[in-house]
Design a protein around this motif. Structure first.
Motif, PDB file in Angstrom:
ATOM      1  N   LEU A 112       0.824  -1.209   0.000  1.00  0.00           N
ATOM      2  CA  LEU A 112       0.000   0.000   0.000  1.00  0.00           C
ATOM      3  C   LEU A 112       0.859   1.261   0.000  1.00  0.00           C
ATOM      4  O   LEU A 112       0.481   2.280  -0.585  1.00  0.00           O
ATOM      5  CB  LEU A 112      -0.944  -0.011   1.199  1.00  0.00           C
ATOM      6  CG  LEU A 112      -2.042  -1.078   1.150  1.00  0.00           C
ATOM      7  CD1 LEU A 112      -2.821  -1.100   2.470  1.00  0.00           C
ATOM      8  CD2 LEU A 112      -2.997  -0.861  -0.010  1.00  0.00           C
ATOM      9  N   ASN A 115       2.097   1.448  -3.847  1.00  0.00           N
ATOM     10  CA  ASN A 115       1.053   1.485  -4.870  1.00  0.00           C
ATOM     11  C   ASN A 115      -0.004   2.562  -4.644  1.00  0.00           C
ATOM     12  O   ASN A 115      -0.718   2.923  -5.580  1.00  0.00           O
ATOM     13  CB  ASN A 115       0.361   0.130  -4.974  1.00  0.00           C
ATOM     14  CG  ASN A 115       1.259  -0.930  -5.577  1.00  0.00           C
ATOM     15  OD1 ASN A 115       2.400  -0.663  -5.936  1.00  0.00           O
ATOM     16  ND2 ASN A 115       0.762  -2.155  -5.681  1.00  0.00           N
ATOM     17  N   VAL A 116      -0.104   3.065  -3.415  1.00  0.00           N
ATOM     18  CA  VAL A 116      -1.141   4.062  -3.121  1.00  0.00           C
ATOM     19  C   VAL A 116      -0.557   5.306  -2.450  1.00  0.00           C
ATOM     20  O   VAL A 116      -0.663   6.418  -2.979  1.00  0.00           O
ATOM     21  CB  VAL A 116      -2.255   3.457  -2.228  1.00  0.00           C
ATOM     22  CG1 VAL A 116      -3.383   4.478  -2.039  1.00  0.00           C
ATOM     23  CG2 VAL A 116      -2.790   2.165  -2.814  1.00  0.00           C
ATOM     24  N   ASN A 141      -2.740   1.861 -13.606  1.00  0.00           N
ATOM     25  CA  ASN A 141      -3.400   1.002 -12.637  1.00  0.00           C
ATOM     26  C   ASN A 141      -3.242  -0.451 -13.084  1.00  0.00           C
ATOM     27  O   ASN A 141      -2.152  -0.878 -13.415  1.00  0.00           O
ATOM     28  CB  ASN A 141      -4.864   1.424 -12.469  1.00  0.00           C
ATOM     29  CG  ASN A 141      -5.504   0.894 -11.208  1.00  0.00           C
ATOM     30  OD1 ASN A 141      -5.612  -0.308 -10.995  1.00  0.00           O
ATOM     31  ND2 ASN A 141      -5.956   1.801 -10.359  1.00  0.00           N
ATOM     32  N   SER A 159      -4.818  -2.680  -3.321  1.00  0.00           N
ATOM     33  CA  SER A 159      -4.028  -1.486  -3.596  1.00  0.00           C
ATOM     34  C   SER A 159      -4.487  -0.811  -4.887  1.00  0.00           C
ATOM     35  O   SER A 159      -4.511   0.422  -4.983  1.00  0.00           O
ATOM     36  CB  SER A 159      -2.535  -1.823  -3.666  1.00  0.00           C
ATOM     37  OG  SER A 159      -2.192  -2.528  -4.852  1.00  0.00           O
ATOM     38  N   LYS A 160      -4.860  -1.605  -5.878  1.00  0.00           N
ATOM     39  CA  LYS A 160      -5.260  -1.029  -7.159  1.00  0.00           C
ATOM     40  C   LYS A 160      -6.677  -0.452  -7.115  1.00  0.00           C
ATOM     41  O   LYS A 160      -6.970   0.541  -7.784  1.00  0.00           O
ATOM     42  CB  LYS A 160      -5.128  -2.082  -8.263  1.00  0.00           C
ATOM     43  CG  LYS A 160      -3.675  -2.474  -8.535  1.00  0.00           C
ATOM     44  CD  LYS A 160      -2.830  -1.264  -8.889  1.00  0.00           C
ATOM     45  CE  LYS A 160      -1.406  -1.622  -9.234  1.00  0.00           C
ATOM     46  NZ  LYS A 160      -0.588  -0.440  -9.581  1.00  0.00           N
ATOM     47  N   ALA A 162      -7.850   0.878  -4.395  1.00  0.00           N
ATOM     48  CA  ALA A 162      -7.614   2.126  -3.664  1.00  0.00           C
ATOM     49  C   ALA A 162      -7.061   3.199  -4.598  1.00  0.00           C
ATOM     50  O   ALA A 162      -7.450   4.369  -4.520  1.00  0.00           O
ATOM     51  CB  ALA A 162      -6.653   1.874  -2.510  1.00  0.00           C
ATOM     52  N   LEU A 163      -6.149   2.798  -5.485  1.00  0.00           N
ATOM     53  CA  LEU A 163      -5.598   3.749  -6.452  1.00  0.00           C
ATOM     54  C   LEU A 163      -6.693   4.262  -7.384  1.00  0.00           C
ATOM     55  O   LEU A 163      -6.716   5.449  -7.745  1.00  0.00           O
ATOM     56  CB  LEU A 163      -4.478   3.084  -7.254  1.00  0.00           C
ATOM     57  CG  LEU A 163      -3.826   3.955  -8.333  1.00  0.00           C
ATOM     58  CD1 LEU A 163      -3.191   5.201  -7.720  1.00  0.00           C
ATOM     59  CD2 LEU A 163      -2.782   3.150  -9.106  1.00  0.00           C
ATOM     60  N   LEU A 166      -8.645   6.860  -5.459  1.00  0.00           N
ATOM     61  CA  LEU A 166      -7.839   8.077  -5.393  1.00  0.00           C
ATOM     62  C   LEU A 166      -7.923   8.843  -6.710  1.00  0.00           C
ATOM     63  O   LEU A 166      -8.086  10.067  -6.728  1.00  0.00           O
ATOM     64  CB  LEU A 166      -6.395   7.688  -5.073  1.00  0.00           C
ATOM     65  CG  LEU A 166      -5.331   8.756  -4.841  1.00  0.00           C
ATOM     66  CD1 LEU A 166      -4.158   8.136  -4.096  1.00  0.00           C
ATOM     67  CD2 LEU A 166      -4.829   9.385  -6.135  1.00  0.00           C
TER      68      LEU A 166
END
Length: 242
Positions: A112, A115-116, A141, A159-160, A162-163, A166
């Protein structure tokens, strides 16, 4: 610690856009740097000076951006040396593939963070420059941030996703000032993918995967959209069903 610099290695052209590509020393990031490097100044992002300098020397117009993006102070120091930026391509990332039952809290933090959190922080730091140039942010992504998550993919997909969240928020916050695009590639023929397939016990066939250059072409398409248009999300997947 390496001292980042943004001095040009060759021509300087005010009409040329300046593009920072993270993770630009290998895989998708390097393909993006090479494609956009045909007609833009590329700031080559990476952790290791030797690898970054190798890419810089191979491009017509480039400079280094050397920082471990997990290091808050190093990232801020590198950004402080930037004076102009038209495009940020967030391509750096790490993979993870194992059952949730075997993943430690430290592993969740590691993935995290890169990646974020590091993506959010770097983007925050360069936003004043991008606002000034009415520039672009491109998030590389993954299909894992777009599709149903398979067994063993929970941490990486988390993580992706979450990205992706974002990116959606950033797009609305900067709408009309900075364009924000999310690119979601399927499996891509990179060293990372070879490692992942080996871990899953799946035979690796390069032709069944996307070429990194195909992802780079998608990034270029987003950047070359006419000024009133924005490619918000783009999913690019191999023809082969995997």
């Amino acid at each position: 610690m390496d001292i980042p610099t943004t001095s040009h290695t060759s021509r300087s052209n005010r009409d040329t856009k300046t593009v920072l590509v993270t993770g630009a020393t290998r895989g998708i990031g390097r393909a993006i740097a090479e494609d956009l490097g045909r007609d833009h100044h590329i700031i080559v992002g990476g952790r290791h000076r030797d690898a970054v300098d190798k890419v810089v020397s191979a491009l017509p117009d480039a400079s280094p951006f050397i920082a471990d993006l997990a290091d808050e102070e190093a990232t801020a120091a590198a950004v402080s040396r930037l004076h102009h930026l038209d495009v940020l391509v967030n391509s750096a990332g790490v993979a993870a593939q194992s059952p949730i039952a075997s993943q430690s809290r430290d592993e969740w933090r590691r993935v995290l963070e890169i990646n974020v959190i590091a993506v959010a922080d770097l983007t925050r730091l360069v936003l004043p420059l991008l606002r000034a140039s009415h520039g672009d942010v491109v998030m590389i992504n993954s299909g894992s941030g777009f599709l149903r998550t398979p067994a063993g993919g929970g941490l990486y997909a988390a993580s992706k996703y979450a990205l992706r969240a974002l990116t959606h928020a950033l797009r609305e916050e900067e709408r009309g000032v900075v364009r924000v695009t999310s690119i979601h590639p399927g499996r891509v023929d990179t060293d990372m993918q070879v490692e992942l397939q080996a871990q899953s016990g799946r035979p690796y066939v390069a032709s069944e995967h996307l070429r990194p250059q195909s992802v780079a072409a998608a990034v270029r398409a987003a950047l070359e959209a006419s000024p009133e248009a924005m490619i918000e999300e783009l999913s690019i997947r191999p023809v082969f069903r995997n």
